[in-house]
Design a protein around this motif. Sequence first.
Motif, PDB file in Angstrom:
ATOM      1  N   ASN A   1      -1.932 -21.954 -15.066  1.00 55.25           N
ATOM      2  CA  ASN A   1      -1.566 -21.385 -13.768  1.00 55.25           C
ATOM      3  C   ASN A   1      -0.106 -21.680 -13.426  1.00 55.25           C
ATOM      4  OD1 ASN A   1      -4.132 -20.347 -13.399  1.00 55.25           O
ATOM      5  ND2 ASN A   1      -4.826 -22.032 -12.111  1.00 55.25           N
TER       6      ASN A   1
ATOM      7  N   ASN B   1       2.145 -19.504 -15.624  1.00 59.95           N
ATOM      8  CA  ASN B   1       2.129 -18.122 -15.135  1.00 59.95           C
ATOM      9  C   ASN B   1       2.945 -17.979 -13.859  1.00 59.95           C
ATOM     10  OD1 ASN B   1       0.524 -17.258 -17.249  1.00 59.95           O
ATOM     11  ND2 ASN B   1      -1.375 -17.496 -16.111  1.00 59.95           N
ATOM     12  N   ALA B   2       2.863 -18.958 -12.979  1.00 58.16           N
ATOM     13  CA  ALA B   2       3.630 -18.907 -11.733  1.00 58.16           C
ATOM     14  C   ALA B   2       5.129 -18.957 -12.010  1.00 58.16           C
ATOM     15  CB  ALA B   2       3.217 -20.057 -10.817  1.00 58.16           C
TER      16      ALA B   2
ATOM     17  N   ILE C   1       6.676 -17.900 -14.726  1.00 55.48           N
ATOM     18  CA  ILE C   1       7.053 -16.615 -15.314  1.00 55.48           C
ATOM     19  C   ILE C   1       7.080 -15.520 -14.248  1.00 55.48           C
ATOM     20  CG2 ILE C   1       6.331 -14.819 -16.939  1.00 55.48           C
ATOM     21  CD1 ILE C   1       5.225 -17.238 -18.657  1.00 55.48           C
ATOM     22  N   LEU C   2       6.075 -15.488 -13.386  1.00 57.65           N
ATOM     23  CA  LEU C   2       6.033 -14.471 -12.330  1.00 57.65           C
ATOM     24  C   LEU C   2       7.219 -14.590 -11.380  1.00 57.65           C
ATOM     25  CD1 LEU C   2       2.233 -14.279 -11.466  1.00 57.65           C
ATOM     26  CD2 LEU C   2       3.643 -12.545 -12.574  1.00 57.65           C
TER      27      LEU C   2
ATOM     28  N   VAL D   1      10.175 -13.118 -13.119  1.00 61.65           N
ATOM     29  CA  VAL D   1      10.064 -11.659 -13.133  1.00 61.65           C
ATOM     30  C   VAL D   1      10.475 -11.089 -11.782  1.00 61.65           C
ATOM     31  CG1 VAL D   1       8.395  -9.747 -13.190  1.00 61.65           C
ATOM     32  CG2 VAL D   1       8.364 -11.490 -14.985  1.00 61.65           C
ATOM     33  N   LYS D   2      10.003 -11.684 -10.694  1.00 60.95           N
ATOM     34  CA  LYS D   2      10.373 -11.219  -9.356  1.00 60.95           C
ATOM     35  C   LYS D   2      11.875 -11.355  -9.128  1.00 60.95           C
ATOM     36  CE  LYS D   2       5.945 -12.204  -7.183  1.00 60.95           C
ATOM     37  NZ  LYS D   2       5.223 -13.034  -6.199  1.00 60.95           N
TER      38      LYS D   2
ATOM     39  N   ARG E   1      13.669  -8.620 -11.218  1.00 60.78           N
ATOM     40  CA  ARG E   1      13.551  -7.289 -10.588  1.00 60.78           C
ATOM     41  C   ARG E   1      14.457  -7.175  -9.369  1.00 60.78           C
ATOM     42  NH1 ARG E   1       7.326  -7.082 -10.782  1.00 60.78           N
ATOM     43  NH2 ARG E   1       6.946  -5.923 -12.685  1.00 60.78           N
TER      44      ARG E   1
ATOM     45  N   THR F   1       4.409 -19.026 -22.776  1.00 59.25           N
ATOM     46  CA  THR F   1       3.637 -17.788 -22.934  1.00 59.25           C
ATOM     47  C   THR F   1       3.770 -17.231 -24.346  1.00 59.25           C
ATOM     48  OG1 THR F   1       3.294 -15.573 -22.029  1.00 59.25           O
ATOM     49  CG2 THR F   1       5.559 -16.346 -22.120  1.00 59.25           C
TER      50      THR F   1
END
Length: 74
Positions: A7, A10-11, A13-14, A17-18, A21, A56
């Motif tokens: 978790n 993933n947080a 990486i997210l 990504v945000k 972007r 990942t």
Amino acid sequence: MENCYTNLANAIILLAVKDYRRALRRLKKFPGDKDAESVKKDCERFFRSGWFQTLTSLDGEVLIEKLHRGVYGV
């Protein structure tokens, strides 16, 4: 316990990504924005890093390409 680490990975990486972007969208509107360019470069360095590969199994180059296409449509 392993689920907690997954978790967290993933947080991380997210969030990258945000940030990526957001930087791409900012650069699309304001191509000379130095802060957005800096964030973009930092995110790309992260996506290409060994640390990213540890977190990942995603391919960082493919991720960069998909995010770029998502913002620029190219």
